[in-house]
Write a protein that holds these residues in place. Structure first.
Motif, short mmCIF file in Angstrom:
data_model
loop_
_atom_site.label_atom_id
_atom_site.label_comp_id
_atom_site.label_asym_id
_atom_site.label_seq_id
_atom_site.Cartn_x
_atom_site.Cartn_y
_atom_site.Cartn_z
N GLN A 65 7.40 16.64 -75.93
CA GLN A 65 8.42 16.70 -76.99
C GLN A 65 9.19 15.40 -77.09
OE1 GLN A 65 10.69 20.13 -75.82
NE2 GLN A 65 9.06 21.58 -76.31
N LEU A 66 9.48 14.78 -75.93
CA LEU A 66 10.21 13.52 -75.93
C LEU A 66 9.38 12.41 -76.58
CD1 LEU A 66 12.45 11.60 -75.05
CD2 LEU A 66 11.38 11.50 -72.78
N ILE A 67 8.10 12.37 -76.28
CA ILE A 67 7.25 11.33 -76.86
C ILE A 67 7.23 11.47 -78.39
CG2 ILE A 67 4.86 10.53 -77.05
CD1 ILE A 67 4.54 11.27 -74.08
N VAL A 68 7.10 12.70 -78.86
CA VAL A 68 7.04 12.93 -80.31
C VAL A 68 8.38 12.59 -80.97
CG1 VAL A 68 6.81 14.70 -82.09
CG2 VAL A 68 5.22 14.66 -80.15
N SER A 69 9.48 13.05 -80.35
CA SER A 69 10.79 12.84 -80.96
C SER A 69 11.22 11.37 -80.94
CB SER A 69 11.85 13.70 -80.27
OG SER A 69 12.00 13.31 -78.92
N SER A 70 10.80 10.64 -79.92
CA SER A 70 11.19 9.23 -79.82
C SER A 70 10.31 8.32 -80.65
CB SER A 70 11.15 8.78 -78.35
OG SER A 70 9.81 8.74 -77.87
N GLY A 71 9.07 8.75 -80.90
CA GLY A 71 8.14 7.90 -81.63
C GLY A 71 7.65 6.72 -80.82
N VAL A 72 7.81 6.78 -79.50
CA VAL A 72 7.41 5.68 -78.62
C VAL A 72 6.18 6.09 -77.82
CG1 VAL A 72 8.11 4.19 -76.71
CG2 VAL A 72 9.79 4.88 -78.42
N LEU A 73 5.13 5.32 -77.91
CA LEU A 73 3.93 5.62 -77.15
C LEU A 73 4.10 5.17 -75.70
CD1 LEU A 73 1.10 4.59 -79.66
CD2 LEU A 73 1.89 6.89 -79.07
N VAL A 74 3.56 5.96 -74.79
CA VAL A 74 3.61 5.60 -73.38
C VAL A 74 2.20 5.48 -72.83
CG1 VAL A 74 5.86 6.71 -73.06
CG2 VAL A 74 3.76 8.00 -72.61
N ASP A 75 2.10 4.69 -71.78
CA ASP A 75 0.79 4.42 -71.17
C ASP A 75 0.52 5.27 -69.93
OD1 ASP A 75 0.24 2.00 -72.89
OD2 ASP A 75 2.05 1.30 -71.85
N ALA A 76 1.57 5.87 -69.37
CA ALA A 76 1.40 6.61 -68.12
C ALA A 76 2.46 7.70 -68.02
CB ALA A 76 1.50 5.67 -66.92
N ILE A 77 2.09 8.79 -67.38
CA ILE A 77 3.02 9.87 -67.06
C ILE A 77 2.86 10.18 -65.58
CG2 ILE A 77 3.68 12.26 -67.46
CD1 ILE A 77 2.53 11.97 -70.29
N ASP A 78 3.95 10.01 -64.84
CA ASP A 78 3.96 10.28 -63.40
C ASP A 78 4.68 11.61 -63.20
OD1 ASP A 78 4.33 10.40 -60.70
OD2 ASP A 78 5.31 8.45 -60.51
N ILE A 79 3.95 12.63 -62.77
CA ILE A 79 4.55 13.96 -62.65
C ILE A 79 5.27 14.16 -61.32
CG2 ILE A 79 2.75 14.88 -64.16
CD1 ILE A 79 1.54 16.24 -61.71
N GLY A 80 5.40 13.09 -60.53
CA GLY A 80 6.17 13.15 -59.30
C GLY A 80 5.51 13.97 -58.21
N GLY A 81 6.33 14.42 -57.27
CA GLY A 81 5.84 15.24 -56.18
C GLY A 81 6.24 16.68 -56.36
N GLY A 82 6.47 17.37 -55.26
CA GLY A 82 6.85 18.77 -55.33
C GLY A 82 5.75 19.73 -54.97
N PHE A 83 4.51 19.24 -54.83
CA PHE A 83 3.41 20.13 -54.48
C PHE A 83 3.70 20.77 -53.11
CE2 PHE A 83 1.58 16.96 -57.29
CZ PHE A 83 0.90 17.77 -58.21
N PRO A 84 3.45 22.06 -52.98
CA PRO A 84 3.93 22.78 -51.80
C PRO A 84 2.98 22.74 -50.62
CG PRO A 84 2.94 24.31 -53.34
CD PRO A 84 2.88 22.96 -54.00
#
Length: 396
Positions: A198-217
């Protein structure tokens, strides 16, 4: 470092005075191999989780070459690894740390979550044109046992302008988030990825990478999460809905899930008072999470005496060796009812954050170290788990 087949084998050889950190590098290697085979993108090791050289070496030998680092000390520790890719993902860094990371250690990937931090990175790298910049956004941590929200993360209102500003200066632009430590519901990642979309669409800014972080149990007596394959399935589904799915690299930063099983601690019971056992490690040592995060670690009596291990079980609380009354581990820890002063316990799953949080309060905090070749007390990576390959391919 001495090698034993098990904690029991160790006690046949010696009666250690200090707590013993028992490393199982093969467990870290197995976890890394699973993530590399099943995560649909690049796997970064969150170096803060465990800094034992044997554990890091096992991860590297399994194929991990990228590292999430949060300080110069972590950078210095892993920079010497051949082919290491360093991601400086602490959203708040000193100017000196940024400059040294960039000039001395070749770091080109930095996180930020405010305009001030972005300006700081650009200024200390002299406006370099070879940076990959990751905007850390806030996301709910409702599905994790240790929420990490509140300290870091740009709001949905501030994020579009920050993305636009960074896009104008970055060689590559990314978005990152963290769903919290020990996330136990796969939907946590899907919800966050949909927020990113939703952020990518609303900002109109293309991104090259998405880092989903950690948290895996990891698996604990109080927390038996779904198979990691279900987390990957959720991530693949959510990532496939992104408008940038064909041009965007996906990354993750597991720490706990890679190394929790790779270490246990062997402790001595120095006193028993009712159902309370006083041991020689505790909240100010490797068992911080048991005292302050409500974690229950698996525990077992370690002795060659089979009659003792076969006795009926009872629930115990533990106290660490310091004079601080908060050095208390409520558990409960299920052990043979006959356990007493002079016995030894093995407490498992302390490979994540155990050794790195230990300190020298009251003069305690020194450990012996050994390698064990047996299996961890609990595992997320047994043979019954579905190891099907993920379907969203990694991109360079």
């Amino acid at each position: 470092m001495d090698v034993f087949s098990s904690a029991t084998d160790l006690l046949r050889d010696r009666r250690p005075e200090r707590p013993v950190l028992a490393l199982r590098p093969h467990a870290a290697s197995r976890a890394a191999a699973w993530f590399l085979a099943n995560f649909p993108g690049r796997v970064l090791y969150a170096a803060k989780a465990n800094d034992a050289r044997q554990v890091t070496d096992a991860l590297v030998e399994a194929g991990v070459t990228a590292f999430d680092v949060a300080s110069l000390v972590e950078i210095e520790r892993v920079a010497g690894i051949e082919g290491a890719e360093l991601y400086f993902m602490n959203p708040v860094k000193s100017r000196g740390a940024i400059a040294r990371a960039y000039r001395e250690f070749g770091v080109r990937r930095f996180a930020f979550d405010t305009a001030d931090e972005l300006d700081k990175v650009l200024e200390e790298t002299d406006g370099a044109g070879d940076l990959t910049l990751f905007l850390r956004i806030a996301c709910p941590n409702t599905h994790s046992l240790i929420p990490l929200e509140g300290k870091f993360g740009a709001s949905q209102e501030d994020a579009p302008a920050l993305l636009l500003k960074a896009r104008q200066r970055a060689k590559r632009l990314g978005i990152t988030f963290h769903v919290g430590s020990q996330a136990v519901v796969p939907a946590a990642f899907g919800e966050a990825l949909r927020q990113v979309g939703q952020l990518i669409v609303s900002s109109g800014v293309l991104v090259d990478a998405i880092d989903i972080g950690g948290g895996f149990p990891a698996r604990y007596p109080h927390s038996d999460p779904p198979a990691l394959s279900s987390f990957m399935e959720e991530i693949v589904r959510a990532a496939d809905e992104l408008a940038v799915k064909h041009s965007c690299e996906l990354l993750c930063e597991p720490g706990r899930a890679l190394v929790a099983e790779a270490e246990s601690v062997i402790v001595r019971v120095d006193a028993r008072r009712g159902n309370a056992l006083y041991i020689n490690d505790g909240a100010f040592g490797t068992l911080f999470d048991a005292a302050y995060s409500g974690f229950r670690f698996p525990a077992r009596l370690v002795t060659p005496d089979r009659q003792k291990t076969a006795s009926p079980e009872a629930e115990f609380v533990l106290y660490g060796p310091t004079c601080d009354s908060s050095d208390y581990l409520p558990g409960p820890f299920v052990l043979p009812a006959c356990v007493d002063e002079g016995d030894y316990l093995e407490i498992g799953q302390v490979g994540a954050y155990g050794r790195v949080l230990a300190n020298r309060f009251n003069g305690f905090g020194e450990f012996d170290e050994v390698l064990l070749t047996d299996e961890p007390m609990l595992s997320m990576f047994d043979s019954s788990e579905d190891d099907a390959q993920a379907v969203w391919p990694a991109r360079a």
